[in-house]
Design an enzyme around this catalytic site. Structure first.
Site, mmCIF file in Angstrom:
data_model
loop_
_atom_site.group_PDB
_atom_site.id
_atom_site.type_symbol
_atom_site.label_atom_id
_atom_site.label_comp_id
_atom_site.label_asym_id
_atom_site.label_seq_id
_atom_site.Cartn_x
_atom_site.Cartn_y
_atom_site.Cartn_z
ATOM 1 N N GLU A 52 0.853 -1.194 0.000
ATOM 2 C CA GLU A 52 0.000 0.000 0.000
ATOM 3 C C GLU A 52 0.882 1.235 0.000
ATOM 4 O O GLU A 52 1.892 1.239 0.721
ATOM 5 C CB GLU A 52 -0.882 0.013 1.259
ATOM 6 C CG GLU A 52 -1.867 -1.140 1.302
ATOM 7 C CD GLU A 52 -2.652 -1.185 2.624
ATOM 8 O OE1 GLU A 52 -2.650 -0.197 3.370
ATOM 9 O OE2 GLU A 52 -3.251 -2.222 2.898
ATOM 10 N N HIS A 66 -7.545 1.617 2.545
ATOM 11 C CA HIS A 66 -7.385 1.266 3.966
ATOM 12 C C HIS A 66 -8.258 2.179 4.843
ATOM 13 O O HIS A 66 -7.779 2.841 5.772
ATOM 14 C CB HIS A 66 -5.914 1.361 4.379
ATOM 15 C CG HIS A 66 -5.567 0.453 5.514
ATOM 16 N ND1 HIS A 66 -4.423 -0.282 5.559
ATOM 17 C CD2 HIS A 66 -6.229 0.150 6.658
ATOM 18 C CE1 HIS A 66 -4.390 -0.994 6.674
ATOM 19 N NE2 HIS A 66 -5.478 -0.746 7.353
HETATM 20 P P1 NAD Z 1 -8.999 -9.809 16.807
HETATM 21 O O1 NAD Z 1 -7.632 -10.060 17.293
HETATM 22 O O2 NAD Z 1 -10.075 -9.391 17.756
HETATM 23 O O3 NAD Z 1 -9.533 -11.119 16.038
HETATM 24 C C1 NAD Z 1 -8.773 -11.882 15.147
HETATM 25 C C2 NAD Z 1 -9.394 -13.290 15.106
HETATM 26 O O4 NAD Z 1 -8.699 -14.050 14.122
HETATM 27 C C3 NAD Z 1 -9.242 -14.035 16.434
HETATM 28 O O5 NAD Z 1 -10.481 -14.538 16.890
HETATM 29 C C4 NAD Z 1 -8.276 -15.164 16.111
HETATM 30 O O6 NAD Z 1 -8.535 -16.344 16.858
HETATM 31 C C5 NAD Z 1 -8.556 -15.371 14.638
HETATM 32 N N1 NAD Z 1 -7.460 -16.059 13.949
HETATM 33 C C6 NAD Z 1 -6.133 -16.008 14.207
HETATM 34 N N2 NAD Z 1 -5.469 -16.815 13.351
HETATM 35 C C7 NAD Z 1 -6.403 -17.373 12.555
HETATM 36 C C8 NAD Z 1 -6.332 -18.303 11.468
HETATM 37 N N3 NAD Z 1 -5.168 -18.831 11.066
HETATM 38 N N4 NAD Z 1 -7.494 -18.637 10.857
HETATM 39 C C9 NAD Z 1 -8.683 -18.122 11.257
HETATM 40 N N5 NAD Z 1 -8.817 -17.264 12.302
HETATM 41 C C10 NAD Z 1 -7.681 -16.892 12.919
HETATM 42 O O7 NAD Z 1 -8.846 -8.769 15.625
HETATM 43 P P2 NAD Z 1 -9.890 -7.701 15.077
HETATM 44 O O8 NAD Z 1 -9.811 -6.468 15.901
HETATM 45 O O9 NAD Z 1 -11.192 -8.356 14.859
HETATM 46 O O10 NAD Z 1 -9.188 -7.354 13.669
HETATM 47 C C11 NAD Z 1 -9.254 -8.265 12.561
HETATM 48 C C12 NAD Z 1 -8.357 -7.764 11.436
HETATM 49 O O11 NAD Z 1 -8.811 -6.486 10.960
HETATM 50 C C13 NAD Z 1 -6.909 -7.556 11.823
HETATM 51 O O12 NAD Z 1 -6.057 -7.974 10.782
HETATM 52 C C14 NAD Z 1 -6.798 -6.053 11.973
HETATM 53 O O13 NAD Z 1 -5.462 -5.620 11.793
HETATM 54 C C15 NAD Z 1 -7.693 -5.616 10.861
HETATM 55 N N6 NAD Z 1 -8.160 -4.236 10.934
HETATM 56 C C16 NAD Z 1 -8.249 -3.563 9.757
HETATM 57 C C17 NAD Z 1 -8.703 -2.259 9.752
HETATM 58 C C18 NAD Z 1 -8.794 -1.509 8.460
HETATM 59 O O14 NAD Z 1 -8.590 -0.310 8.460
HETATM 60 N N7 NAD Z 1 -9.135 -2.159 7.362
HETATM 61 C C19 NAD Z 1 -9.077 -1.638 10.967
HETATM 62 C C20 NAD Z 1 -9.003 -2.378 12.155
HETATM 63 C C21 NAD Z 1 -8.533 -3.685 12.123
#
Ligand code: NAD
Length: 539
Positions: free
Chosen positions: A268, A287
């Protein structure tokens, strides 16, 4: 009773742009925050003298130098989730609490994923572009209804759960995959947890909500995309790198995928000629996940409230580095807390799947402290390998561990080798299943791994460690050294199983590297005849 600190004598510096409501929160609690945005490291190193709290978003870097320059710093608050811009190790060593605001943007990000889902289903971006070009034709814009379709949510953390809940609201059948959760713990009625392959085969829409880790890098690879239902649509608002973008292009080209939406990409920003960006069946947003007025306000209010509560009442909400304890105790325990966290990280990566059982044995002087802090640090280390790193803290780790069925037993080592303290941990994915063991200690304030499975060693747990299982024959080290050297990677230290086995027996090697080998170098090592297994562990 201890006297509350006087807020007028307490200096809070706001280092990055923050919604003004944060300042109102501070003032309502009696503080008079200083706004000093855009400082260089030199300026900050001077400003931090006499400061009690620093507030940052992502622009300002709080390096070890800043912590070392500070004389009364108690807390660094990050408005947002990621704390990559704060040297948390240095903070722990110097007894400064680092806190973030992990929950502030989950709803906003989940709503973006749902918006992308709707946009894909009804071709909204393309329809808008067609109207702007002066046309009113809808022939190519026939969409698909969501009601009754299957939504597959990959990763049922905070965001995934909200997406699942909204999917149910849209009358979709919602299924989910999250190997770290146990059946009843999706906490949303009406969501079936299932293996990834099954989810891919039955979903019409797939939305990804996993952190980027070794286990999730290219989680949707060519093979996995091949399992998807013909005509399915994919949404990624998690992290670039969790889908193989080339494989998505192939799947779109061949019509196996009907569309895809990305809020995040491996690189990005992408160029305007990026092969995904130029396609009509792909939507790309910059993003945007966390960008809403409400999310910005929520994180600003959260950070100001948490810092105020901590300074006035000592309540450390969402502390990502250190549990609440007396500063003198923290000073003594800090290197062991870091050590245990690293032991946890090591085991989580080495085991490569959900750890369900761990036995911690603590020996030496350190065992006279309340060992619950060490247990917590272990949980934090393990959980940070499968959750978004900044989401896991010393407060929420026990709940997250329970949800994931992770049981930890702690006992005391009767005859420790290292008098100051040693910590040995054995962990496995199930009771009675194959396990790994790692043991560490602290020399001065230097951390060391002193045993990994059957191998006794002296390994600083930091950076990239290349682990090999190889046939015990001459030339292994030379061959590895040559391959790594050709890739420009320096080996700092090598630890091997001591000689003595039969030639041809399997033996283990642990190489501390200056840089991490890329996939190509790893593939070359894995292809060597003498190599049985190779893995990179990041600590
Ligand atoms: P979180 O840590 O609450 O949840 C992540 C989940 O993924 C957990 O339940 C975990 O058990 C599961 N997980 C881990 N490894 C896994 C695998 N191999 N297969 C399946 N599940 C698996 O995170 P969140 O706050 O829900 O965030 C999720 C994602 O969104 C993250 O990558 C975060 O960086 C991203 N995010 C993106 C933005 C954006 O601007 N687009 C904003 C916030 C968060």
């Amino acid at each position: 009773m201890t006297k509350k600190p006087d807020p007028k004598q307490t200096r809070i510096i706001v280092c990055d742009d923050l919604a003004p409501i944060a300042l109102e929160v501070f003032r309502s609690r009696g503080f008079d925050p200083e706004i000093r945005t855009g400082m260089s490291e030199d300026e900050l190193a001077e400003a931090v003298i006499g400061a009690d709290a620093l507030v940052v978003r992502s622009a300002t870097k709080i390096t070890r130098r800043i912590f070392e320059a500070s004389d009364r710093l108690k807390v660094v608050g990050r408005a947002g989730v990621g704390v990559d811009n704060v040297d948390c190790e240095a903070a722990t060593e110097l007894g400064v609490v680092v806190m973030n605001t992990p929950t502030g943007n989950s709803t906003t990000t989940a709503e973006l994923a749902i918006s992308l889902l709707c946009s894909l289903a009804r071709h909204i971006p393309r329809a808008n572009a067609i109207v702007r070009s002066g046309s009113w034709k809808k022939k190519d814009l026939v969409g698909t209804e969501l009601t009754g379709k299957t939504l597959g949510v990959v990763g049922m953390g905070r965001i995934g759960r909200i997406v699942a809940d909204r999917g149910i609201g849209l009358r979709m059948n919602v299924v989910a995959y999250d190997p770290y959760l146990q059946g009843e713990n999706t906490s949303i009625a009406g969501v079936d947890l299932m293996p990834l392959d099954d989810l891919l085969k039955c979903s019409d829409f797939i939305s990804l909500h996993v952190p980027l880790t070794d286990a999730t890098r290219n989680l949707l690879s060519w093979d996995k995309l091949a399992l998807m239902k013909k005509g399915a649509r994919l949404i990624n608002a998690s992290r670039g790198g969790v889908v193989d973008e080339e494989a998505v292009l192939d799947a779109l080209e061949e019509g196996r995928l009907a569309g895809a939406a990305f809020d995040v990409l491996a690189d990005e920003p992408p160029g305007k000629d990026h092969p995904l960006v130029v396609r009509d069946d792909v939507i790309v947003t910059p993003h945007l996940g966390a960008s809403s007025t409400e999310a910005q306000l929520t994180v600003a209010v959260d950070v100001a409230t948490q810092i105020s509560d901590f300074l006035l009442d000592g309540v450390a909400m969402n502390a990502v580095n250190a549990p609440a304890m007396q500063p003198e105790v923290l000073h003594e325990l800090a290197p062991f807390l870091l050590l245990v966290e690293k032991l946890g990280r090591f085991l989580a990566q080495r085991i490569g799947g959900p750890i369900r059982k761990a036995e911690i044995t603590i020996g030496g002087d350190i065992a006279r402290h309340d060992v619950k802090h060490l247990k917590l640090a272990f949980l934090v280390g393990v959980l940070r390998e499968s959750l978004v790193e900044g989401d896991v803290n010393f407060v929420n780790a026990p709940g997250l561990a329970q949800e994931r069925g992770l049981r930890v037993l702690v006992s005391e080592e009767e005859n420790p080798i290292y008098r100051l303290g040693q910590i040995k941990i054995r962990a496995s994915m199930r009771a009675g299943g194959p396990s790994h063991l790692v043991m560490g200690t602290v020399f001065g304030r230097e951390l060391r791994f002193v045993r990994i499975d059957g191998v006794h060693l002296d390994l600083p747990p930091s950076g990239s460690i290349l682990l090999t299982r190889h046939r015990d024959e001459p030339g292994v080290v030379g061959t590895l050294g040559t391959l790594l050297g050709m890739a420009g990677i320096n080996i700092q230290r090598i630890e091997l199983d001591p000689p003595g086995g039969e030639a041809g027996d399997l033996s283990s090697g642990f190489l501390s590297l200056d840089d991490e080998p890329n996939a190509e170098v790893l593939a070359k090592i894995a292809a060597l005849d003498m190599i049985e297994e190779v893995q990179v562990i990041r600590l």
